[in-house]
Design a protein around this motif. Structure first.
Motif, mmCIF file in Angstrom:
data_model
loop_
_atom_site.group_PDB
_atom_site.id
_atom_site.type_symbol
_atom_site.label_atom_id
_atom_site.label_comp_id
_atom_site.label_asym_id
_atom_site.label_seq_id
_atom_site.Cartn_x
_atom_site.Cartn_y
_atom_site.Cartn_z
ATOM 1 N N PHE A 1 12.942 -61.815 -17.232
ATOM 2 C CA PHE A 1 11.573 -62.335 -17.242
ATOM 3 C C PHE A 1 11.391 -63.302 -18.416
ATOM 4 C CE2 PHE A 1 7.263 -62.033 -18.969
ATOM 5 C CZ PHE A 1 6.527 -62.487 -17.882
ATOM 6 N N LYS A 2 11.885 -62.894 -19.616
ATOM 7 C CA LYS A 2 11.748 -63.757 -20.780
ATOM 8 C C LYS A 2 12.523 -65.053 -20.606
ATOM 9 C CE LYS A 2 10.897 -60.051 -24.142
ATOM 10 N NZ LYS A 2 11.410 -59.352 -25.351
ATOM 11 N N ALA A 3 13.695 -64.961 -19.986
ATOM 12 C CA ALA A 3 14.490 -66.165 -19.744
ATOM 13 C C ALA A 3 13.783 -67.090 -18.747
ATOM 14 C CB ALA A 3 15.872 -65.780 -19.222
ATOM 15 N N ALA A 4 13.101 -66.491 -17.761
ATOM 16 C CA ALA A 4 12.423 -67.295 -16.731
ATOM 17 C C ALA A 4 11.254 -68.085 -17.313
ATOM 18 C CB ALA A 4 11.954 -66.386 -15.603
ATOM 19 N N ILE A 5 10.443 -67.460 -18.154
ATOM 20 C CA ILE A 5 9.241 -68.143 -18.664
ATOM 21 C C ILE A 5 9.567 -69.122 -19.794
ATOM 22 C CG2 ILE A 5 7.772 -66.227 -17.998
ATOM 23 C CD1 ILE A 5 7.655 -65.381 -20.931
ATOM 24 N N LEU A 6 10.793 -69.053 -20.345
ATOM 25 C CA LEU A 6 11.194 -69.993 -21.383
ATOM 26 C C LEU A 6 11.640 -71.337 -20.808
ATOM 27 C CD1 LEU A 6 13.150 -67.679 -23.856
ATOM 28 C CD2 LEU A 6 10.966 -68.837 -24.269
ATOM 29 N N SER A 7 11.649 -71.479 -19.492
ATOM 30 C CA SER A 7 12.087 -72.713 -18.838
ATOM 31 C C SER A 7 11.167 -73.879 -19.231
ATOM 32 C CB SER A 7 12.072 -72.532 -17.323
ATOM 33 O OG SER A 7 12.329 -73.753 -16.679
ATOM 34 N N PHE B 1 -1.592 -63.443 -11.447
ATOM 35 C CA PHE B 1 -0.699 -64.601 -11.573
ATOM 36 C C PHE B 1 -0.790 -65.155 -12.993
ATOM 37 C CE2 PHE B 1 -1.633 -64.250 -7.119
ATOM 38 C CZ PHE B 1 -0.440 -64.573 -6.490
ATOM 39 N N LYS B 2 0.373 -65.483 -13.523
ATOM 40 C CA LYS B 2 0.435 -66.114 -14.836
ATOM 41 C C LYS B 2 1.319 -67.352 -14.740
ATOM 42 C CE LYS B 2 -0.408 -62.009 -17.691
ATOM 43 N NZ LYS B 2 0.010 -61.252 -18.897
ATOM 44 N N ILE B 3 0.863 -68.451 -15.397
ATOM 45 C CA ILE B 3 1.603 -69.712 -15.382
ATOM 46 C C ILE B 3 2.106 -69.984 -16.799
ATOM 47 C CG2 ILE B 3 1.492 -72.190 -14.863
ATOM 48 C CD1 ILE B 3 -0.775 -71.650 -12.949
ATOM 49 N N TYR B 4 3.409 -70.262 -16.906
ATOM 50 C CA TYR B 4 4.052 -70.474 -18.205
ATOM 51 C C TYR B 4 4.751 -71.834 -18.238
ATOM 52 C CZ TYR B 4 3.657 -65.363 -18.608
ATOM 53 O OH TYR B 4 3.198 -64.068 -18.648
ATOM 54 N N LYS B 5 4.965 -72.314 -19.471
ATOM 55 C CA LYS B 5 5.789 -73.497 -19.687
ATOM 56 C C LYS B 5 6.335 -73.427 -21.108
ATOM 57 C CE LYS B 5 5.930 -78.514 -19.225
ATOM 58 N NZ LYS B 5 5.188 -79.743 -18.879
ATOM 59 N N ASN B 6 7.656 -73.482 -21.221
ATOM 60 C CA ASN B 6 8.319 -73.369 -22.532
ATOM 61 C C ASN B 6 7.939 -72.087 -23.263
ATOM 62 O OD1 ASN B 6 9.732 -75.864 -22.425
ATOM 63 N ND2 ASN B 6 7.845 -76.945 -22.994
ATOM 64 N N GLY B 7 7.728 -71.010 -22.506
ATOM 65 C CA GLY B 7 7.391 -69.722 -23.103
ATOM 66 C C GLY B 7 5.917 -69.548 -23.414
ATOM 67 N N ASP B 8 5.101 -70.605 -23.255
ATOM 68 C CA ASP B 8 3.662 -70.511 -23.530
ATOM 69 C C ASP B 8 2.898 -70.227 -22.244
ATOM 70 O OD1 ASP B 8 4.101 -71.128 -26.206
ATOM 71 O OD2 ASP B 8 4.013 -73.296 -25.800
#
Length: 695
Positions: A602-608, A666-673
């Motif tokens: 999960f952490k690897a996915a949202i760090l994209s 639902f949560k939207i992430y970018k570069n871990g933010d």
């Protein structure tokens, strides 16, 4: 005490004064109001007092001051055409000219009395006009009749301010008598200057001149006064009001050239240049030597790009031409010649450059120059710009015939504009409009070979396109290809015919020829969406996945909400990766959402670095199961976004770390933010949120 039955001697009036009034009434010529000269304003107390005896002789008694305000009663025959004409030095700031003096009609002359003039109002005298004068006048009259005999006698022999020269007659026909002056008014009464609602000689309250509005001015029957009101409106920048004033002046005096020229100035300020030219032409017709109208007409012709017409009026015999206008004319002439030379050589970039310079020189309202620029853009395959350029041309009926009937590049201007418009319409697939424009151009300039050739080509292309469409509709694709080909023989730069033929090739399964015709169409019209989509499909059929992905990516940017384009792009990307031998087992390119089960993944996915949407769900929850197909569709529609799903019942650690208490979330992430969080959103809100995060 009543004064009935008493003689004038007993009332204290001088019998000689009575005789003077009687004598004045017996004259045949009754005086009328006379206009004061605004350039030499004279106070009523300082004015000469002319009187007329029975023999018609004029005598003048003046005070010790100058009598410069008097005007000769001899009628003037001199015509003042240009009194008040707008200044030649500025279109927007016409100079003030001396107002003309009205001619005095025989038997109508006004004598000016000393002191404030009196108006008789219903049996009483007052110092001013309006309803307020009645009560004041009545009070004065009662006071005068109740005075003692000695007071009246002394009043009769007092200063000359109470004496009235012959000719002062009340509206009722009674004669003003000495000693019956009214009580002093609270406000002084003055003669109006004629610049407002009141004409010269009108009495006004308050010691000032009323300006009034244009509506009051237009009521005047004197065209010179109406023109002056129009000039004042023009100076103030009220061009619409000025135009109304000049219209009124023309209706009163239609043969006056100055009024026509002034109307042209107002029309020019309002941007109605075609009408302004017509008014100047009429002014010159009425008065051929009218220099100001020639100058104004030359300036207008330059704005229309009419060099020869401008030269005729700018260098009119007997007048000194404006050197700045002469320089502008020479520059325009030079660039028009260079534009024509470049067109003969087929140098369309040169035509574009020279037409732009000519427009900037001052011919910014020239229909032929805009048409020339549009033709150059068309030949350079900039169709949208060509159409935009033609939109700068107003309706042809708005232009004066003197501009439309001149020659430009060997064609009548009106025919040339229609000639170019027909070509642009045909290039954009508006074949019926193209035929109509070409036919009209042919009627106007039937002897021109270029116009005749274009008319023939347009008709042949339109006929071929119509026959090809009919054949295509009946499923006869090979014959439709031939029909479109016949049209291309007459117009080898028609992107619509190339694209239509490409569709026929695709129906026949001849994908290579379909791609070739799409390439030709896109070379002419790079943003042709239909040709771009057809080329992507044809390349995909030929397994040219890189080319297909490139076209689909362009279409995706042009049509971000098109789900069909998004799905086609996704499939082309999958096929491209497979053709390159890349493994795709760890990535979901088949329209499904990737599942995350551990906290590390999960952490690897949202760090994209790209946008990631995480769907927190539970298999036992009906809302989650209902929205899951929609998430799969979003995955196809937005291929640049990564979609993940987390089952909170199976991945408790992830749910606890993200504090998930309600599903679906639902949560939207970018570069871990984290960019956004949504709990139980509807479909529309969810898609809008995803789209906004990708912008």
């Amino acid at each position: 005490m009543s004064n009935a039955g008493k003689s004038t001697q007993e009332m204290g009036f001088d019998s000689s004064l009575t005789n003077r009034f009687r004598d004045s009434l017996s004259c045949d010529n009754k005086p009328d109001f006379k206009e004061l000269d605004l350039n030499s304003p004279v106070s009523p107390l300082m004015a000469a007092r002319p009187s007329v005896n029975c023999n018609g002789a004029t005598t003048t008694s003046s005070s010790s001051s100058s009598s410069s305000g008097s005007v000769s009663g001899k009628p003037s025959s001199k015509k003042h055409h240009h009194s008040g004409e707008l200044s030649a030095s500025s279109e927007t700031s016409p100079s003030r000219s001396a107002p003309a003096v009205r001619n005095i009609k025989p038997g109508h002359r006004r004598s000016v009395s000393a002191g404030p003039p009196l108006i008789y109002a219903g049996g009483s005298f007052s110092n001013g006009g309006g309803g307020g004068g009645r009560s004041g006048g009545a009070s004065s009259g009662n006071s005068a009749t109740s005075s003692s005999s000695s007071s009246l006698s002394s009043s009769a022999s007092s200063s000359a301010a109470n004496l009235f020269p012959s000719g002062n007659i009340c509206p009722s026909g009674k004669i003003l008598k000495a000693g019956m002056g009214s009580r002093a008014a609270s406000k002084t009464d003055v003669l109006g200057s004629g610049t407002g609602n009141y004409g010269h000689g009108n009495i006004m309250r308050g010691g000032g001149v009323r300006e009034g509005n244009s509506g009051g001015k237009s009521a005047s029957s004197d065209p010179e006064e109406v023109k002056k009101a129009g000039n004042e409106c023009y100076r103030r920048g009220n061009f619409a009001e000025a135009l109304a004033m000049y219209d009124r002046a023309i209706s009163l005096s239609p043969e006056n050239a100055a009024y026509r020229s002034n109307r042209a100035a107002a029309l020019t300020a309002l941007g109605r240049l075609g009408e302004a030219v017509r008014e100047c032409e009429e002014a010159v017709r009425l008065e051929p030597s009218y220099g100001r109208a020639h100058q104004r007409l030359a300036s207008l012709y330059l704005r229309f790009g009419q060099v020869e017409n401008a030269r005729c009026h700018l260098c009119f015999p007997g007048q000194q031409p404006d050197q700045s206008e002469v320089q502008k004319l020479k520059s325009l002439e030079k660039h028009l010649k260079q534009c024509a030379d470049a067109r003969k050589l087929g140098d369309w970039k040169g035509v574009l450059r020279e037409s732009d310079v000519a427009l900037a020189t001052g011919a910014e309202s020239s229909p032929q120059l805009f048409a020339c620029k549009a033709e150059a853009l068309l030949k350079l395959h900039q169709l949208e710009d060509a159409e935009l350029c033609l939109s700068n041309i107003h309706k042809l009926e708005d232009y004066p015939s003197s501009c439309l009937q001149t020659k430009f590049l060997g064609m009548v201007v009106e025919a040339y504009v229609l000639f170019v418009r027909a070509q642009v319409d045909m290039a954009l697939g508006r074949f019926e409009n193209a035929v109509a424009a070409a036919e009209k151009a042919g009627l106007i300039d039937y002897s021109n070979l270029e116009v005749a050739r274009t008319l023939n080509n347009v008709k042949m292309v339109a006929r071929a396109r119509s026959r090809g469409n009919d054949l295509f509709s009946s499923g006869r694709f090979a014959e439709a290809c031939s029909a479109y080909g016949e049209g291309l023989e007459h117009d080898s730069s028609n992107s619509v015919l190339y694209c239509n033929r490409a569709v026929c090739w695709s129906k026949l399964g001849v994908w290579e020829k379909s791609v070739e015709d799409c390439n030709r169409a896109l070379k002419i019209q790079p943003n042709y969406i239909k040709a771009l989509l057809l080329r992507a499909v044809s390349n995909a059929r030929l397994d040219r996945w890189a080319e297909a992905v490139r076209d689909y990516e362009v279409l995706r940017r042009e049509r971000p909400g098109d789900s069909e384009v998004a799905e086609s792009l996704h499939r082309a990307q999958v096929a491209l990766k497979k053709s390159c031998g890349e493994g795709v087992h760890n990535k979901k390119f088949d329209g499904e959402v990737e599942e995350v089960s551990s906290l590390d993944k999960f952490k690897a996915a949202i760090l994209s670095p790209c946008v990631s949407v995480v769907h927190f769900k539970a298999a036992s929850n009906e809302l989650c199961e209902e929205i899951s197909p929609f998430i799969n569709m979003l995955c196809v529609r937005y291929p640049s976004v990564k979609f993940f799903k987390v089952d909170v019942e199976e991945s408790v650690a992830v749910a606890k770390a993200e504090s998930i208490r309600t599903v679906p979330t639902f949560k939207i992430y970018k570069n871990g933010d984290k960019l956004k969080e949504m709990i139980r959103p509807n479909h529309q809100f969810l898609e809008e949120s995803v789209r906004n995060c990708t912008l």
